[in-house]
Design an enzyme around this catalytic site. Structure first.
Site, PDB file in Angstrom:
ATOM      1  N   GLY A  56       0.837  -1.201   0.000  1.00  0.00           N
ATOM      2  CA  GLY A  56       0.000   0.000   0.000  1.00  0.00           C
ATOM      3  C   GLY A  56       0.867   1.243   0.000  1.00  0.00           C
ATOM      4  O   GLY A  56       2.001   1.227  -0.493  1.00  0.00           O
ATOM      5  N   GLU A  57       0.353   2.317   0.564  1.00  0.00           N
ATOM      6  CA  GLU A  57       1.033   3.610   0.656  1.00  0.00           C
ATOM      7  C   GLU A  57       1.171   4.322  -0.693  1.00  0.00           C
ATOM      8  O   GLU A  57       1.598   5.462  -0.753  1.00  0.00           O
ATOM      9  CB  GLU A  57       2.444   3.491   1.261  1.00  0.00           C
TER      10      GLU A  57
END
Length: 355
Positions: free
Chosen positions: A325-326
């Site tokens: 993610g991120e």
């Protein structure tokens, strides 16, 4: 079924139009005449052609790009769906501000600005984090709606407002990033609702839970969909915003806004993993024209991501077995988009060679 939505959201949707076909045709003609066999540079050729259509110019640019990391917490974490507690969301937000997370490291290499936004975490206000908090986390979707419709619209509009600012500053592309412990659970629920795929098939191990907990997580997602009245025929009863309110997340709603806002402002949208994929699905359900502005960066290890991309008919360019993610996978696509533009601008054509 139709209900009132926010003025900013309504205006943004009205501004999303199809990409410019004339520019795409002109760029395709030049790309086909470059000193190479037609189509031999594969996806790179299609990238620059679509960038031309998005930016409405035969000379697309990628000089300014950003990743917007939307952050939020989830009430469903109390059901044991994550290997980590909700407090980690706030800790990671602090890590972003110190420039020490994966997204910071990658973005520095790619020349991308990192914009961290608290749209719904339980953390205290942090310096360096944009405060757009709607509320401190969602409610437990396994027991009822995660959010109200108004909260969802406000989160979407927060994302729209951020992208409007980026557009005014000359940014041409935005990557979708996220942080929120437990957010693979609402992402899988949303993906199941939109695609109709079986929940168990879409439920992954998220932060690293074992197989027993994964099966329990799938049961919780099934229960969440049932409790919130989201069945296979939900489209005859509910709008996409209602589904997002019942089994979504504030950071997912924020990313829906980023996606819609970027399309309205002629910016490319780089879709990251499963959370960004769920946001892309809901943005598409709200306004199908947004699809022409999306690029799939990589294929996540989370199974719901493949289902989301297949539904959207988007092909991921990178296969790196990532599941962080991120926006960490999305920013890795920026150099490829830049390479596609360099190919257009710097390669010779057969005409220039006198052939």
């Amino acid at each position: 079924m139709e209900q009132m939505i926010g003025e900013l959201l309504t205006d943004t949707i009205s501004r999303i139009v199809e990409v410019e076909q004339e520019c795409m045709g002109a760029v395709r003609k030049r790309v086909d005449n470059l000193t190479k066999p037609p189509g031999s540079l594969g996806d790179l050729e299609e990238m620059v052609i679509r960038l031309a259509g998005i930016q409405r110019t035969e000379k697309p640019v990628m000089d300014k790009k950003a990743v917007v990391v939307m952050c939020g917490d989830h009430g469903v974490v109390e059901e044991g769906v994550s290997a980590f507690p909700s407090e980690v969301t706030g800790l990671m937000m602090g890590n972003f501000t110190r420039g020490k997370a994966a997204i910071n490291v990658f973005s520095r290499r790619m020349g991308a600005e990192v914009i961290v936004v608290d749209v719904g975490s339980r953390a205290q206000r942090l310096s360096g984090v944009r405060d757009e908090k709607i509320k401190a986390g969602t409610k437990n979707m396994a027991q009822g709606p995660a959010m109200t419709r108004d909260e969802v619209v406000r989160a979407i509009e927060a994302g729209i407002a951020i992208v409007k600012e980026l557009s005014e500053q000359g940014y041409k592309a935005v990557a979708l990033g996220d942080m929120g412990i437990g957010n693979t659970t609402p992402s899988a629920a949303l993906t199941a609702a939109v695609t109709g795929r079986p929940v168990d098939e879409l439920t992954g191990k998220g932060t690293g839970i074992d197989e027993m907990k994964r099966r329990a997580k799938a049961d919780i997602i099934e229960r969440s969909l049932s409790v919130n009245g989201i069945g296979k025929q939900w489209r005859s009863l509910l709008e996409p915003i209602d589904v997002l309110a019942r089994v979504g997340g504030l950071e997912i709603a924020g990313l829906v806004g980023v996606t819609l806002g970027a399309a309205a402002h002629r910016m490319a949208v780089i879709v990251d993993g499963v959370i960004a994929g769920a946001a892309a699905l809901l943005a598409y359900e709200i306004c199908p024209q947004v699809i022409s502005y999306m690029f799939a960066s990589h294929l996540s290890e989370e199974p719901a991501h493949e289902a989301a991309l297949a539904y959207l008919e988007l092909s991921p360019v990178l296969h790196l077995r990532m599941r962080l993610g991120e926006g960490s996978g999305a920013v890795l696509m920026f150099p490829l988009l830049e390479a596609s533009i360099a190919m257009l601008n710097e390669m010779a054509t057969f005409d220039e060679l006198g052939l």
